[in-house]
Design a protein around this motif. Sequence first.
Motif, PDB file in Angstrom:
ATOM      1  N   GLU A  88      58.077  80.444  18.696  1.00 45.77           N
ATOM      2  CA  GLU A  88      56.631  80.123  18.111  1.00 45.77           C
ATOM      3  C   GLU A  88      55.873  80.249  19.208  1.00 45.77           C
ATOM      4  N   LYS A  89      56.295  79.301  20.272  1.00 40.25           N
ATOM      5  CA  LYS A  89      55.344  79.550  21.646  1.00 40.25           C
ATOM      6  C   LYS A  89      55.111  80.836  21.996  1.00 40.25           C
ATOM      7  N   LYS A  90      56.082  81.688  22.019  1.00 39.77           N
ATOM      8  CA  LYS A  90      55.906  82.939  22.513  1.00 39.77           C
ATOM      9  C   LYS A  90      54.697  83.747  21.775  1.00 39.77           C
ATOM     10  N   GLU A  91      55.005  83.642  20.288  1.00 43.19           N
ATOM     11  CA  GLU A  91      53.940  84.169  19.382  1.00 43.19           C
ATOM     12  C   GLU A  91      52.547  83.760  19.454  1.00 43.19           C
ATOM     13  N   ASN A  92      52.688  82.334  19.735  1.00 44.89           N
ATOM     14  CA  ASN A  92      51.181  81.658  19.883  1.00 44.89           C
ATOM     15  C   ASN A  92      50.520  82.446  20.945  1.00 44.89           C
ATOM     16  N   ASP A  93      51.456  82.219  22.149  1.00 42.88           N
ATOM     17  CA  ASP A  93      50.629  82.922  23.328  1.00 42.88           C
ATOM     18  C   ASP A  93      50.473  84.059  23.254  1.00 42.88           C
ATOM     19  N   LEU A  94      50.943  85.238  22.473  1.00 45.55           N
ATOM     20  CA  LEU A  94      50.650  86.516  22.217  1.00 45.55           C
ATOM     21  C   LEU A  94      49.218  86.456  21.241  1.00 45.55           C
ATOM     22  N   LYS A  95      49.384  85.639  20.367  1.00 47.34           N
ATOM     23  CA  LYS A  95      48.196  85.606  19.279  1.00 47.34           C
ATOM     24  C   LYS A  95      46.882  85.145  20.424  1.00 47.34           C
ATOM     25  N   ASN A  96      46.998  84.073  21.178  1.00 47.37           N
ATOM     26  CA  ASN A  96      46.018  83.605  21.885  1.00 47.37           C
ATOM     27  C   ASN A  96      45.323  84.813  22.921  1.00 47.37           C
ATOM     28  N   ARG A  97      46.505  85.554  23.374  1.00 46.11           N
ATOM     29  CA  ARG A  97      46.097  86.430  24.373  1.00 46.11           C
ATOM     30  C   ARG A  97      45.296  87.447  23.498  1.00 46.11           C
TER      31      ARG A  97
END
Length: 104
Positions: A88-97
């Motif tokens: 979830e953290k990796k997906e959120n980091d990608l979404k934020n980027r």
Amino acid sequence: MMYIRPEDVLSPRDKVKNLEIIINNDKEDYSIALLEYNGTECVGVRWNTTNEEKDNIGTPQSRGIPTWFILPKEIAEVYLEKFLKEKEKKENDLKNRIKLYLKK
């Protein structure tokens, strides 16, 4: 012997079904999978290879046939919760980027 891919480890055939690899760190490392074992959903782990001088079928094995080590539910739950949080953290980091990129 050649390297056995974790998705090909389906033994014992009458017990292992619906194998889904969660982590595949390829040769020289481990893999983790969701699978049905004897009709019960569980988490299995295996080392992908062993000493190359002996064989490459990994560990565990039974009579030379690669198998999965089934984690106790208490351990599997802790691992899966951590896995989902990291995913979830990796997906959120990608979404934020992506969002930052779109704002430029």
